[in-house]
Scaffold this motif. Structure first.
Motif, PDB file in Angstrom:
ATOM      1  N   ARG A 296     -11.501   8.646   6.549  1.00 20.54           N
ATOM      2  CA  ARG A 296     -10.185   8.001   6.519  1.00 20.54           C
ATOM      3  C   ARG A 296     -10.267   6.760   7.380  1.00 20.54           C
ATOM      4  O   ARG A 296     -10.406   6.833   8.602  1.00 20.54           O
ATOM      5  CB  ARG A 296      -9.090   8.940   7.033  1.00 20.54           C
ATOM      6  CG  ARG A 296      -7.688   8.347   6.890  1.00 20.54           C
ATOM      7  CD  ARG A 296      -6.635   9.271   7.455  1.00 20.54           C
ATOM      8  NE  ARG A 296      -5.307   8.734   7.253  1.00 20.54           N
ATOM      9  CZ  ARG A 296      -4.199   9.237   7.803  1.00 20.54           C
ATOM     10  NH1 ARG A 296      -4.270  10.309   8.588  1.00 20.54           N
ATOM     11  NH2 ARG A 296      -3.021   8.688   7.571  1.00 20.54           N
ATOM     12  N   TRP A 297     -10.202   5.610   6.723  1.00 19.25           N
ATOM     13  CA  TRP A 297     -10.311   4.330   7.413  1.00 19.25           C
ATOM     14  C   TRP A 297      -8.929   3.682   7.479  1.00 19.25           C
ATOM     15  O   TRP A 297      -8.350   3.305   6.463  1.00 19.25           O
ATOM     16  CB  TRP A 297     -11.298   3.415   6.681  1.00 19.25           C
ATOM     17  CG  TRP A 297     -12.725   3.828   6.895  1.00 19.25           C
ATOM     18  CD1 TRP A 297     -13.198   4.731   7.795  1.00 19.25           C
ATOM     19  CD2 TRP A 297     -13.870   3.326   6.194  1.00 19.25           C
ATOM     20  NE1 TRP A 297     -14.560   4.843   7.701  1.00 19.25           N
ATOM     21  CE2 TRP A 297     -15.011   3.985   6.739  1.00 19.25           C
ATOM     22  CE3 TRP A 297     -14.054   2.395   5.173  1.00 19.25           C
ATOM     23  CZ2 TRP A 297     -16.308   3.745   6.286  1.00 19.25           C
ATOM     24  CZ3 TRP A 297     -15.342   2.144   4.729  1.00 19.25           C
ATOM     25  CH2 TRP A 297     -16.457   2.811   5.273  1.00 19.25           C
TER      26      TRP A 297
ATOM     27  N   LEU B 254      -4.208   7.175  -0.296  1.00 18.79           N
ATOM     28  CA  LEU B 254      -5.156   6.819  -1.345  1.00 18.79           C
ATOM     29  C   LEU B 254      -5.903   5.530  -0.999  1.00 18.79           C
ATOM     30  O   LEU B 254      -7.050   5.343  -1.411  1.00 18.79           O
ATOM     31  CB  LEU B 254      -4.424   6.670  -2.680  1.00 18.79           C
ATOM     32  CG  LEU B 254      -3.833   7.963  -3.254  1.00 18.79           C
ATOM     33  CD1 LEU B 254      -3.086   7.681  -4.553  1.00 18.79           C
ATOM     34  CD2 LEU B 254      -4.899   9.015  -3.479  1.00 18.79           C
ATOM     35  N   ASN B 255      -5.252   4.644  -0.257  1.00 18.63           N
ATOM     36  CA  ASN B 255      -5.930   3.410   0.169  1.00 18.63           C
ATOM     37  C   ASN B 255      -6.898   3.640   1.330  1.00 18.63           C
ATOM     38  O   ASN B 255      -7.862   2.885   1.505  1.00 18.63           O
ATOM     39  CB  ASN B 255      -4.900   2.354   0.585  1.00 18.63           C
ATOM     40  CG  ASN B 255      -4.142   1.784  -0.598  1.00 18.63           C
ATOM     41  OD1 ASN B 255      -4.646   1.772  -1.713  1.00 18.63           O
ATOM     42  ND2 ASN B 255      -2.921   1.333  -0.363  1.00 18.63           N
ATOM     43  N   GLN B 256      -6.663   4.686   2.119  1.00 21.74           N
ATOM     44  CA  GLN B 256      -7.451   4.907   3.327  1.00 21.74           C
ATOM     45  C   GLN B 256      -8.625   5.856   3.120  1.00 21.74           C
ATOM     46  O   GLN B 256      -9.651   5.722   3.799  1.00 21.74           O
ATOM     47  CB  GLN B 256      -6.552   5.464   4.437  1.00 21.74           C
ATOM     48  CG  GLN B 256      -5.491   4.491   4.918  1.00 21.74           C
ATOM     49  CD  GLN B 256      -4.464   5.160   5.798  1.00 21.74           C
ATOM     50  OE1 GLN B 256      -4.504   6.380   6.039  1.00 21.74           O
ATOM     51  NE2 GLN B 256      -3.506   4.382   6.293  1.00 21.74           N
TER      52      GLN B 256
ATOM     53  N   GLU C 236       0.824  13.664  -7.511  1.00 16.73           N
ATOM     54  CA  GLU C 236       0.547  12.232  -7.653  1.00 16.73           C
ATOM     55  C   GLU C 236       1.606  11.544  -8.490  1.00 16.73           C
ATOM     56  O   GLU C 236       1.804  10.336  -8.370  1.00 16.73           O
ATOM     57  CB  GLU C 236      -0.839  12.026  -8.264  1.00 16.73           C
ATOM     58  CG  GLU C 236      -1.970  12.342  -7.304  1.00 16.73           C
ATOM     59  CD  GLU C 236      -3.318  11.904  -7.820  1.00 16.73           C
ATOM     60  OE1 GLU C 236      -3.844  10.885  -7.349  1.00 16.73           O
ATOM     61  OE2 GLU C 236      -3.845  12.597  -8.716  1.00 16.73           O
TER      62      GLU C 236
ATOM     63  N   GLU D 153       0.552   6.467  -1.020  1.00 15.20           N
ATOM     64  CA  GLU D 153      -0.134   5.208  -1.301  1.00 15.20           C
ATOM     65  C   GLU D 153      -1.100   4.846  -0.177  1.00 15.20           C
ATOM     66  O   GLU D 153      -2.244   4.430  -0.426  1.00 15.20           O
ATOM     67  CB  GLU D 153       0.886   4.089  -1.504  1.00 15.20           C
ATOM     68  CG  GLU D 153       0.268   2.760  -1.899  1.00 15.20           C
ATOM     69  CD  GLU D 153       1.307   1.684  -2.183  1.00 15.20           C
ATOM     70  OE1 GLU D 153       0.899   0.546  -2.481  1.00 15.20           O
ATOM     71  OE2 GLU D 153       2.522   1.979  -2.101  1.00 15.20           O
ATOM     72  N   SER D 154      -0.661   5.042   1.070  1.00 14.05           N
ATOM     73  CA  SER D 154      -1.538   4.740   2.206  1.00 14.05           C
ATOM     74  C   SER D 154      -2.743   5.660   2.211  1.00 14.05           C
ATOM     75  O   SER D 154      -3.874   5.227   2.461  1.00 14.05           O
ATOM     76  CB  SER D 154      -0.769   4.883   3.520  1.00 14.05           C
ATOM     77  OG  SER D 154       0.267   3.937   3.601  1.00 14.05           O
TER      78      SER D 154
ATOM     79  N   GLY E 250      -9.268  -1.003   9.079  1.00 15.63           N
ATOM     80  CA  GLY E 250      -9.702  -2.125   8.256  1.00 15.63           C
ATOM     81  C   GLY E 250     -11.054  -2.685   8.633  1.00 15.63           C
ATOM     82  O   GLY E 250     -11.617  -3.501   7.892  1.00 15.63           O
TER      83      GLY E 250
ATOM     84  N   PRO F 254     -13.923   4.930  -4.046  1.00  7.95           N
ATOM     85  CA  PRO F 254     -12.526   5.363  -3.922  1.00  7.95           C
ATOM     86  C   PRO F 254     -12.396   6.842  -4.260  1.00  7.95           C
ATOM     87  O   PRO F 254     -13.233   7.408  -4.973  1.00  7.95           O
ATOM     88  CB  PRO F 254     -11.791   4.489  -4.950  1.00  7.95           C
ATOM     89  CG  PRO F 254     -12.838   4.147  -5.959  1.00  7.95           C
ATOM     90  CD  PRO F 254     -14.142   4.043  -5.207  1.00  7.95           C
TER      91      PRO F 254
ATOM     92  N   ARG G 235     -11.846   7.422   1.611  1.00 11.23           N
ATOM     93  CA  ARG G 235     -13.006   6.952   0.861  1.00 11.23           C
ATOM     94  C   ARG G 235     -14.139   7.974   0.982  1.00 11.23           C
ATOM     95  O   ARG G 235     -14.200   8.750   1.934  1.00 11.23           O
ATOM     96  CB  ARG G 235     -13.504   5.600   1.406  1.00 11.23           C
ATOM     97  CG  ARG G 235     -12.551   4.441   1.203  1.00 11.23           C
ATOM     98  CD  ARG G 235     -12.484   4.037  -0.261  1.00 11.23           C
ATOM     99  NE  ARG G 235     -11.639   2.864  -0.477  1.00 11.23           N
ATOM    100  CZ  ARG G 235     -10.356   2.934  -0.776  1.00 11.23           C
ATOM    101  NH1 ARG G 235      -9.764   4.123  -0.850  1.00 11.23           N
ATOM    102  NH2 ARG G 235      -9.655   1.843  -0.982  1.00 11.23           N
TER     103      ARG G 235
END
Length: 314
Positions: A261-262, A222-224, A198, A219-220, A265, A283, A226
């Motif tokens: 994994r979304w 960690l954003n995707q 990380e 980064e993607s 959106g 998250p 959930r």
């Protein structure tokens, strides 16, 4: 100039008794990337690195670095790549300085000043045979030799194993220096130390049972990724109920918990429209993601698939 300096296409490798280590694996690492490989023990990480370095021959597919299979790569290409194996076997009868002189004769990129600086930083004895080094000193010596060739491509297999936190911090600093001081050094490393990834990785690949199951910029990812929890009014969650983008799912009575994994959106809206259950979304950090996918309770779960498939564990 090829955008990808490390590539595997339809790569497969099996060993005795039909053990499949790598199974139709595809990998592409861009120039200048720091690409971290994670996965359970035995998932195929070390085998993949050995195939890329030409230490094993694939059964099918291709593995290339700098556009070359390392079974045929000439010396001028090989000396642009540095590899530190998990074993880190060094010629025990030679001192660190003697090893440096040998590499200096073989590799025109050898940087003795850098080797001296790293030896001081890591407090490594330069005039004692490496057979007398401790395990941690041998690890640092192997990294010193790799970093001092100023490689264009740096391949590391569990580079921080056996390091204390201070030594790991210094190693990470040297990886970053290798990237900034050379013209976009590309790093491919396998590690179980998720916190280190990380800090330095910009791209993550998740290997599961010989396949690259997930691959994305950190980064993607960690954003995707959930963790989603559904609480139903009934005593049991409806059988076969699907949460969009599910990677793993757990059923406990009326509660359905999934790692998802979304990427589109609109998955939450689709989920909300499909049920009256109470929905909670949390998250997930990289280490938590790894434990959700490969922790003890998932050890016998089926292979991880792309988002949208569903694997249940109890």
């Amino acid at each position: 100039m090829n955008e990808f300096v490390i590539e595997a296409r339809h790569l497969s490798k099996s060993f005795a008794a039909g053990t499949v280590a790598i199974n139709e694996l595809d990998l592409a690492v861009k120039r200048g990337a720091v690409y971290g490989l994670i996965g359970r023990n035995g998932s195929g990480k070390t085998t993949l690195l050995r195939l890329l370095m030409g230490l094993l021959q694939p059964d099918r597919g291709r593995a290339e670095i700098l556009g070359w299979s390392f079974w045929q790569a000439p010396r001028r290409v090989r000396q642009r790549v540095a590899y530190v194996s998990q074993a880190r076997r060094l010629p025990g009868g030679l001192t660190l300085d003697e090893l440096g002189r040998c590499l200096g004769r073989l590799n025109e990129r050898w940087d003795q000043a850098r080797a001296n600086r790293l030896a001081r930083l890591w407090e490594l004895p330069r005039h004692r045979p490496v057979s007398g080094f401790s395990h941690g000193e041998q690890c640092r010596a192997a990294l010193l030799l790799a970093f001092s060739t100023r490689p264009e491509v740096l391949v590391l297999d569990e580079p921080a194993a056996g390091f204390d936190p201070v030594a790991r911090r210094d190693m990470i600093a040297q990886i970053l220096e290798a990237i900034t001081e050379s013209d976009g050094c590309t790093v491919l490393l396998s590690t179980h130390l998720i916190g280190d990834l990380e800090r330095i990785a910009d791209h993550i690949g998740v290997i599961d049972r010989g396949r690259l199951a997930l691959a994305a910029p950190l980064e993607s990812l960690l954003n995707q990724i959930r963790r989603v929890q559904l609480i139903f009014d009934a005593a049991e969650a409806p059988p076969g109920f699907a949460i969009p983008g599910t990677l793993r799912v757990r059923r406990e009575g009326a509660v359905l918990s999934a790692l998802v994994r979304w990427v589109n959106g609109n998955e939450l809206e689709v989920l909300q429209a499909s049920t009256t259950a109470r929905i909670q979304v949390f998250p997930v950090g990289l280490e938590e993601m790894f434990m959700e996918l490969f922790g003890h309770e998932n050890r016998d779960a089926g292979p991880l698939e792309a988002a949208g498939s569903c694997h249940e564990y109890s």
